[in-house]
Design an enzyme around this catalytic site. Structure first.
Site, PDB file in Angstrom:
ATOM      1  N   TYR A  58      36.457 -30.533 -13.964  1.00  0.00           N
ATOM      2  CA  TYR A  58      35.410 -29.652 -14.497  1.00  0.00           C
ATOM      3  C   TYR A  58      35.613 -29.320 -15.978  1.00  0.00           C
ATOM      4  O   TYR A  58      34.746 -28.686 -16.576  1.00  0.00           O
ATOM      5  CB  TYR A  58      35.290 -28.380 -13.657  1.00  0.00           C
ATOM      6  CG  TYR A  58      34.397 -28.533 -12.431  1.00  0.00           C
ATOM      7  CD1 TYR A  58      34.635 -29.544 -11.509  1.00  0.00           C
ATOM      8  CD2 TYR A  58      33.329 -27.677 -12.202  1.00  0.00           C
ATOM      9  CE1 TYR A  58      33.836 -29.691 -10.381  1.00  0.00           C
ATOM     10  CE2 TYR A  58      32.522 -27.817 -11.076  1.00  0.00           C
ATOM     11  CZ  TYR A  58      32.781 -28.833 -10.174  1.00  0.00           C
ATOM     12  OH  TYR A  58      31.975 -28.973  -9.064  1.00  0.00           O
ATOM     13  N   ASP A 143      30.065 -19.603 -13.625  1.00  0.00           N
ATOM     14  CA  ASP A 143      30.395 -21.009 -13.393  1.00  0.00           C
ATOM     15  C   ASP A 143      30.379 -21.774 -14.717  1.00  0.00           C
ATOM     16  O   ASP A 143      29.641 -21.410 -15.644  1.00  0.00           O
ATOM     17  CB  ASP A 143      29.335 -21.646 -12.474  1.00  0.00           C
ATOM     18  CG  ASP A 143      29.697 -21.502 -11.001  1.00  0.00           C
ATOM     19  OD1 ASP A 143      30.608 -20.741 -10.656  1.00  0.00           O
ATOM     20  OD2 ASP A 143      29.020 -22.184 -10.189  1.00  0.00           O
ATOM     21  N   HIS A 165      20.404 -15.071  -6.564  1.00  0.00           N
ATOM     22  CA  HIS A 165      20.530 -16.520  -6.364  1.00  0.00           C
ATOM     23  C   HIS A 165      19.129 -17.154  -6.424  1.00  0.00           C
ATOM     24  O   HIS A 165      18.210 -16.668  -5.761  1.00  0.00           O
ATOM     25  CB  HIS A 165      21.168 -16.776  -5.005  1.00  0.00           C
ATOM     26  CG  HIS A 165      21.599 -18.192  -4.786  1.00  0.00           C
ATOM     27  ND1 HIS A 165      20.690 -19.232  -4.740  1.00  0.00           N
ATOM     28  CD2 HIS A 165      22.819 -18.736  -4.620  1.00  0.00           C
ATOM     29  CE1 HIS A 165      21.357 -20.356  -4.536  1.00  0.00           C
ATOM     30  NE2 HIS A 165      22.652 -20.084  -4.460  1.00  0.00           N
ATOM     31  N   THR A 177      21.918 -16.666   3.551  1.00  0.00           N
ATOM     32  CA  THR A 177      23.052 -17.374   4.152  1.00  0.00           C
ATOM     33  C   THR A 177      24.336 -16.557   4.034  1.00  0.00           C
ATOM     34  O   THR A 177      25.376 -17.058   3.619  1.00  0.00           O
ATOM     35  CB  THR A 177      23.221 -18.774   3.520  1.00  0.00           C
ATOM     36  OG1 THR A 177      23.291 -18.623   2.089  1.00  0.00           O
ATOM     37  CG2 THR A 177      22.064 -19.677   3.868  1.00  0.00           C
ATOM     38  N   GLU A 235      31.202 -16.636  -2.733  1.00  0.00           N
ATOM     39  CA  GLU A 235      29.845 -16.062  -2.744  1.00  0.00           C
ATOM     40  C   GLU A 235      29.609 -15.145  -1.537  1.00  0.00           C
ATOM     41  O   GLU A 235      28.961 -14.100  -1.662  1.00  0.00           O
ATOM     42  CB  GLU A 235      28.819 -17.192  -2.753  1.00  0.00           C
ATOM     43  CG  GLU A 235      27.389 -16.735  -2.902  1.00  0.00           C
ATOM     44  CD  GLU A 235      26.479 -17.912  -3.190  1.00  0.00           C
ATOM     45  OE1 GLU A 235      26.212 -18.169  -4.384  1.00  0.00           O
ATOM     46  OE2 GLU A 235      26.057 -18.611  -2.248  1.00  0.00           O
TER      47      GLU A 235
HETATM   48  C1  5GW Z   1      35.415 -29.128  -7.320  1.00  0.00           C
HETATM   49  C2  5GW Z   1      34.900 -29.738  -6.178  1.00  0.00           C
HETATM   50  C3  5GW Z   1      34.067 -29.017  -5.337  1.00  0.00           C
HETATM   51  C4  5GW Z   1      33.751 -27.704  -5.654  1.00  0.00           C
HETATM   52  C5  5GW Z   1      34.290 -27.089  -6.808  1.00  0.00           C
HETATM   53  C6  5GW Z   1      35.136 -27.798  -7.635  1.00  0.00           C
HETATM   54  C7  5GW Z   1      35.664 -27.167  -8.858  1.00  0.00           C
HETATM   55  C8  5GW Z   1      35.160 -25.965  -9.298  1.00  0.00           C
HETATM   56  C9  5GW Z   1      36.671 -27.792  -9.667  1.00  0.00           C
HETATM   57  O1  5GW Z   1      37.229 -28.890  -9.372  1.00  0.00           O
HETATM   58  N1  5GW Z   1      37.067 -27.213 -10.827  1.00  0.00           N
HETATM   59  C10 5GW Z   1      36.536 -26.009 -11.230  1.00  0.00           C
HETATM   60  O2  5GW Z   1      36.883 -25.536 -12.322  1.00  0.00           O
HETATM   61  N2  5GW Z   1      35.618 -25.372 -10.458  1.00  0.00           N
HETATM   62  C11 5GW Z   1      35.115 -24.069 -10.905  1.00  0.00           C
HETATM   63  O3  5GW Z   1      34.507 -23.379  -9.839  1.00  0.00           O
HETATM   64  C12 5GW Z   1      34.070 -24.255 -11.986  1.00  0.00           C
HETATM   65  O4  5GW Z   1      34.089 -23.160 -12.879  1.00  0.00           O
HETATM   66  C13 5GW Z   1      32.794 -24.254 -11.174  1.00  0.00           C
HETATM   67  O5  5GW Z   1      31.646 -23.971 -11.937  1.00  0.00           O
HETATM   68  C14 5GW Z   1      33.122 -23.189 -10.142  1.00  0.00           C
HETATM   69  C15 5GW Z   1      32.283 -23.238  -8.857  1.00  0.00           C
HETATM   70  O6  5GW Z   1      32.225 -24.558  -8.347  1.00  0.00           O
HETATM   71  P1  5GW Z   1      30.849 -25.362  -8.387  1.00  0.00           P
HETATM   72  O7  5GW Z   1      30.180 -25.085  -9.707  1.00  0.00           O
HETATM   73  O8  5GW Z   1      31.116 -26.781  -8.087  1.00  0.00           O
HETATM   74  O9  5GW Z   1      30.008 -24.699  -7.226  1.00  0.00           O
HETATM   75  P2  5GW Z   1      28.394 -24.793  -7.048  1.00  0.00           P
HETATM   76  O10 5GW Z   1      28.108 -23.862  -5.922  1.00  0.00           O
HETATM   77  O11 5GW Z   1      27.743 -24.349  -8.335  1.00  0.00           O
HETATM   78  O12 5GW Z   1      28.070 -26.233  -6.750  1.00  0.00           O
HETATM   79 MN    MN Z   2      28.291 -24.175 -10.237  1.00  0.00          MN
END
Ligand code: 5GW
Ligand code: MN
Length: 284
Positions: A58, A143, A165, A177, A235
């Site tokens: 990320y 995020d 959301h 949810t 969440e």
């Molecule tokens: C990796 C795989 C699956 C889900 C989360 C990650 C992940 C999240 C990661 O490998 N590294 C990371 O820094 N994150 C942090 O958690 C980021 O700041 C990310 O924005 C936050 C939430 O995960 P997201 O953005 O994948 O979740 P959704 O619900 O926005 O898809």
């Molecule tokens: Mn996200």
């Protein structure tokens, strides 16, 4: 400063709820005057911290995130970006506007992605207590897989705030949810709940962020001890917290939009937008 007088019989937005039953404002475009707010927050020389996690792959989101934050986040105010990462060497160099700095905080990378997102609560709590409390007045915790497309300013600041959301602001309670298993500490029964808040956006004064993150972390640990994990991870616990400890301000989904949900008429601007992820590339 000159501006139009507020009109008792002319609500600024008549198509959406702009105040909760507990009298917290809900921030929609057109419902506030940012110039008035800026003058107020300049008087107190507000300092804002923006926390973001860039763990493992990320880190790839950070460049656009910071670049667009420089254009749109708290322009003209003092800002500290707090970047939590396990890849310190991969953090690009940024040229920031005056009064703004980027602080890299090295943290461990948990193996399971659920732990990567959930452990944010514990890390934000710990750094709030030992560092942020002396450096900023407010924190916004978001995020990283996002870009700013329009102004996000001091209108978001309050004692403790969350965001609606984008997938649930038009939905009924029963459709939220929330965690529905009574054994979980994130449990919310079908007949309770105000809104469905997004996990990727909360904040407030440091003391309140400590309370929120500490509560969520303890709830997660209690569930973990009985081999449970709430349906939507951090969440779900955030939603449970906001049921008991009501936010003092709520951001409309303008503040955490995703084009997956299209462009409904009530959403006049998309201020902070989720980036389309290539799941194969970022997650595995
Ligand atoms: C990796 C795989 C699956 C889900 C989360 C990650 C992940 C999240 C990661 O490998 N590294 C990371 O820094 N994150 C942090 O958690 C980021 O700041 C990310 O924005 C936050 C939430 O995960 P997201 O953005 O994948 O979740 P959704 O619900 O926005 O898809
Ligand atoms: Mn996200």
């Amino acid at each position: 400063m000159l501006y139009e007088k507020p009109e008792t019989f002319r609500p600024q937005r008549a198509d959406v709820l702009t105040v909760t039953p507990w009298l917290a404002p809900i921030i929609w475009d057109g419902s506030f005057n940012r110039n008035i707010l800026n003058a107020q927050f300049h008087q107190i020389e507000v300092r804002v911290g923006l926390t973001v996690f860039a763990i493992k792959k990320y880190v790839m989101f950070l460049q656009k995130f910071i670049e667009t934050a420089e254009q749109f986040f708290m322009v003209g105010h003092k800002v500290n970006y707090y970047v939590f990462t396990d890849r310190v060497g991969e953090i690009p160099n940024f040229t920031l506007a005056e009064g703004r700095r980027l602080v890299v905080l090295e943290v461990p990378a948990y193996k399971r992605w659920q732990d990567v997102t959930m452990r944010r609560m514990e890390m934000i709590r710990d750094f709030s207590v030992k560092k942020f409390v002396g450096e900023v007045d407010y924190l916004a915790c978001v995020d990283v897989d996002m870009v700013f497309l329009d102004e996000v300013g001091v209108e978001i600041l309050s004692n403790v705030f969350g965001a609606l959301h984008p997938g649930f602001f038009e939905k009924q309670r029963r459709e939220f949810t929330y965690e529905r298993r009574p054994r979980s500490s994130a449990y919310i029964p079908y007949e309770k709940g105000d809104f469905y808040y997004a996990g990727g956006y909360f904040g407030g004064v440091i003391e309140e962020v400590v309370k929120l993150t500490n509560y969520c972390h303890h709830a997660m640990m209690a569930d973990k001890a009985q081999n449970m994990e709430a349906l939507w991870h951090d969440e779900s616990y955030l939603n449970k917290y906001f049921l008991s400890y009501k936010p003092t301000k709520i951001l409309s989904p303008e503040y955490i939009w995703n084009n997956y949900y299209g462009s409904p008429a009530v959403v006049k601007t998309k201020r902070f937008l989720g980036v389309d992820k290539d799941y194969q590339k970022v997650r595995f």
